[in-house]
Design a protein around this motif. Structure first.
Motif, short mmCIF file in Angstrom:
data_model
loop_
_atom_site.label_atom_id
_atom_site.label_comp_id
_atom_site.label_asym_id
_atom_site.label_seq_id
_atom_site.Cartn_x
_atom_site.Cartn_y
_atom_site.Cartn_z
N ARG A 59 0.84 -1.21 0.00
CA ARG A 59 0.00 0.00 0.00
C ARG A 59 0.86 1.25 0.00
NH1 ARG A 59 -5.69 0.51 2.62
NH2 ARG A 59 -4.65 2.15 3.79
N ILE A 110 -20.54 7.04 -7.12
CA ILE A 110 -21.43 6.15 -6.37
C ILE A 110 -22.89 6.41 -6.77
CG2 ILE A 110 -22.16 5.44 -4.04
CD1 ILE A 110 -19.23 4.68 -4.83
N ARG A 339 -12.96 -4.78 3.93
CA ARG A 339 -13.02 -3.63 3.03
C ARG A 339 -11.68 -3.01 2.68
NH1 ARG A 339 -17.18 0.17 6.02
NH2 ARG A 339 -16.07 -0.72 7.80
N ARG A 340 -10.64 -3.27 3.49
CA ARG A 340 -9.34 -2.65 3.21
C ARG A 340 -8.46 -3.49 2.28
NH1 ARG A 340 -7.91 0.58 8.87
NH2 ARG A 340 -10.06 1.28 9.21
N PHE A 346 -4.12 -0.18 -5.34
CA PHE A 346 -4.11 0.96 -4.43
C PHE A 346 -3.32 2.06 -5.12
CE2 PHE A 346 -3.20 3.19 -0.35
CZ PHE A 346 -4.49 3.22 0.14
N GLY A 347 -3.49 3.30 -4.64
CA GLY A 347 -2.80 4.42 -5.29
C GLY A 347 -3.64 4.97 -6.43
N VAL A 348 -3.04 5.87 -7.21
CA VAL A 348 -3.81 6.59 -8.23
C VAL A 348 -4.29 5.69 -9.37
CG1 VAL A 348 -2.69 8.81 -7.74
CG2 VAL A 348 -1.75 7.31 -9.52
N GLN A 350 -5.68 2.73 -8.92
CA GLN A 350 -6.68 1.76 -8.47
C GLN A 350 -7.79 1.65 -9.52
OE1 GLN A 350 -9.56 2.53 -5.26
NE2 GLN A 350 -8.65 0.78 -4.21
N GLN A 354 -14.15 0.02 -10.16
CA GLN A 354 -14.49 -0.78 -8.97
C GLN A 354 -15.88 -0.49 -8.38
OE1 GLN A 354 -14.43 0.73 -5.80
NE2 GLN A 354 -13.42 2.63 -6.40
N ARG A 358 -18.32 -3.70 -7.95
CA ARG A 358 -18.86 -4.05 -6.64
C ARG A 358 -20.38 -4.18 -6.70
NH1 ARG A 358 -14.15 -0.73 -3.84
NH2 ARG A 358 -13.52 -2.31 -2.34
N GLN B 15 -14.94 5.69 -2.62
CA GLN B 15 -15.04 4.80 -1.45
C GLN B 15 -15.30 5.54 -0.16
OE1 GLN B 15 -12.27 1.15 -1.95
NE2 GLN B 15 -11.50 2.74 -3.29
N THR B 18 -19.04 5.64 0.07
CA THR B 18 -19.57 4.36 0.53
C THR B 18 -19.36 4.21 2.04
OG1 THR B 18 -19.02 3.40 -1.61
CG2 THR B 18 -19.45 1.86 0.17
N ARG B 49 -12.81 7.31 9.70
CA ARG B 49 -11.49 6.65 9.72
C ARG B 49 -11.42 5.58 8.62
NH1 ARG B 49 -12.42 5.95 15.40
NH2 ARG B 49 -11.96 7.99 16.34
N GLN B 50 -12.53 4.84 8.46
CA GLN B 50 -12.59 3.84 7.39
C GLN B 50 -12.43 4.52 6.03
OE1 GLN B 50 -12.73 0.55 7.30
NE2 GLN B 50 -13.17 0.33 5.11
N ALA B 53 -8.92 5.41 5.43
CA ALA B 53 -8.06 4.23 5.25
C ALA B 53 -8.22 3.62 3.87
CB ALA B 53 -8.38 3.19 6.32
N VAL B 54 -9.41 3.68 3.29
CA VAL B 54 -9.61 3.05 1.98
C VAL B 54 -9.38 4.01 0.82
CG1 VAL B 54 -11.13 1.20 2.78
CG2 VAL B 54 -12.13 3.37 2.02
N CYS B 55 -9.15 5.27 1.11
CA CYS B 55 -8.90 6.21 0.00
C CYS B 55 -7.58 5.84 -0.68
CB CYS B 55 -8.81 7.65 0.51
SG CYS B 55 -8.32 8.78 -0.83
N PRO B 56 -7.64 5.43 -1.97
CA PRO B 56 -6.42 4.94 -2.62
C PRO B 56 -5.42 6.05 -2.90
CG PRO B 56 -8.21 5.09 -4.21
CD PRO B 56 -8.81 5.40 -2.85
#
Lengths: 402, 64
Positions: A59, A110, A339-340, A346-348, A350, A354, A358, B15, B18, B49-50, B53-56
């Motif tokens: 990551r 979304i 979810r992680r 990951f990164g720009v 990604q 998605q 999903r 994300q 979401t 916080r979630q 954490a998931v923000c790429p």
């Protein structure tokens, strides 16, 4: 700083999965993870990039602007010789990457994806109606897993209903195992020509779809008509086989874990369904070639120095099975918070699609097993042929009955 | 809890929406993050916080 010594010379990458464990990463890869966060591996061209084995370091590096996705840079650990062909933004760095990516992000918000949910539900329901009305056993890949994303991409791009069969037939040929390279190239050419022609139609008569949005940019001089058509081809290729494999391989994994399948089938909680999608993405890792990068500067990480020009390979399958990130990582547990995971990278860079992937998987997993509760494998597991050699992992066929 | 966002870094993954839809939204034209509430109530802290954490793109910064 100490030089990392590998357990027994420099191991080859990629490795092979163990017989009878089709859902697990190659054991040799998992062994390297135990050895340390960064180890050298040897590729097909005898180059020796770093393999980043752990979740945290993957990551960190994937989000580091000193790490490049540009395949033309020396040291980039390519999967095959780079043929000098035209590049998609997947293989570019910012700012050019960001400029192109932002041209196609609007349909994947979304809100927009949620607005497509009823359409996807109808596509899934109609295909299940056809399954139930047809003969048994059925190959789920051919009859369901491939058509779902293909029809969703038609909807997204704005392919008229009358052209769906043409679009689906050619998309299938591109990824068909029995197709020759010439047949694949011909099908790709027909789709590119079709999409180019369709962009032309959208220029004259714009609708509420992605190609029409690109046509607006063509009119404004922000991109060429050919670039717009190429973007359509890219989205098709990126969103078709990937989603299809998650549908088919996910179904097989659930059939092999009947307790988990029962939990999913008997729940009408959208949160449990969404959690199951995340867990299956974490567990299955249909992208299995590793994300490829090259360092632009010396980077210090995990007690090592990655030198500028060193190649980096970051396989999401072992990151998602890293016990320091996920407890009991080799267990499929749809009630865990997965979810992680880094199944989409990951990164720009990604995965752009998605949110749509999903949502499609949520609709499929919450519908297919409830509508066909007695769904079962129509053959033995050892008769199923897995895509070990594929860009995207999965099953070639999945014979099911009920 | 205080939140800042970096729209230049954002890659429109959505994300954050979401994870915490009362705190984050997206621009319609390109999906770039919009901050609805820079100081959300304590009951939303875990969701925020979630989201971070998931923000790429590491575009969300949270100060506790």
């Amino acid at each position: 700083m100490t030089e990392t010594l590998n357990p027994a010379g420099i191991p080859a990458f990629p490795g092979t999965r163990a017989a009878g464990c089709p859902f697990d990463p190659p054991p040799a890869l998992q062994g390297l993870q135990e050895h340390g966060p960064l180890v050298k591996v040897k590729l097909w061209d005898d180059s020796t990039p770093w393999l980043v084995t752990r979740y945290a370091e993957q990551r960190t590096l994937l989000a580091d602007p000193r790490v490049s996705a540009d395949i033309t840079r020396p040291g980039y650990p390519s999967q095959a010789p780079y043929n000098g062909g035209s590049l998609s933004f997947i293989l570019m760095d910012d700012p050019e990457h960001a400029r192109l990516r932002r041209m196609v992000t609007a349909p994947f918000t979304i809100k927009r994806v949620e607005a497509m949910r009823p359409v996807v539900q109808k596509i899934v329901d109609d295909l299940i109606d056809d399954l139930l009305a047809g003969p048994k056993p059925v190959d789920l890949v051919e009859a369901f897993a491939l058509p779902v994303p293909s029809l969703v991409i038609c909807e997204l791009l704005g392919v008229p209903y009358t052209d769906h069969d043409f679009f689906q037939d050619n998309s299938k040929t591109i990824i068909k195992r029995s197709a020759t390279p010439e047949q694949r190239a011909a099908a790709g050419g027909r789709l590119a020509a079709y999409l180019d022609e369709l962009v032309g139609r959208k220029l004259d008569d714009p609708q509420d779809d992605l190609l029409s949005q690109l046509a607006v940019r063509v009119k404004a001089g922000e991109m060429s008509r050919q670039e717009a058509a190429q973007m359509g081809v890219l989205l098709l290729i990126a969103g078709h086989e990937t989603t299809a494999n998650m549908i088919a391989l996910g179904t097989l994994a659930l059939l092999r874990h009947p307790g988990q399948l029962a939990l999913l089938r008997e729940s009408d909680d959208p949160k449990l369904v969404a959690g199951a999608v995340e867990e299956l993405l974490r567990y299955l890792n249909i992208t299995h070639s590793g994300r490829r990068r090259v360092a632009l500067a010396d980077i210090e990480i995990a007690g090592q120095v990655i030198r500028a020009g060193d190649g980096l390979i970051m396989p999401n399958d072992i990151a998602n099975r890293d016990a320091t990130a996920f407890a009991d990582p080799d267990e499929l547990n749809i009630r865990r918070d997965a979810r992680r995971h880094v199944a989409f990278g990951f990164g720009v860079h990604q995965c752009l699609g998605q949110p749509l992937a999903r949502m499609e998987l949520q609709v499929v997993y919450s519908t297919l097993y409830r509508r066909i509760p007695t769904l079962r494998l129509a053959t033995d597991l050892d008769q199923i042929s897995f895509k070990h050699d594929g860009q995207v992992y999965g099953v070639y066929e999945l014979p099911l009955t009920w | 809890m205080k939140i800042t966002i970096d729209q230049d870094k954002c890659v429109s993954s959505g994300q954050c929406v979401t994870a915490a839809m009362d705190v984050f939204d997206q621009r319609d034209e390109d999906g770039i993050v919009l901050l609805l509430n820079p100081a959300p109530p304590a009951e939303l802290a875990d969701d925020v916080r979630q989201a971070a954490a998931v923000c790429p793109a590491l575009a969300i910064h949270v100060t506790e």
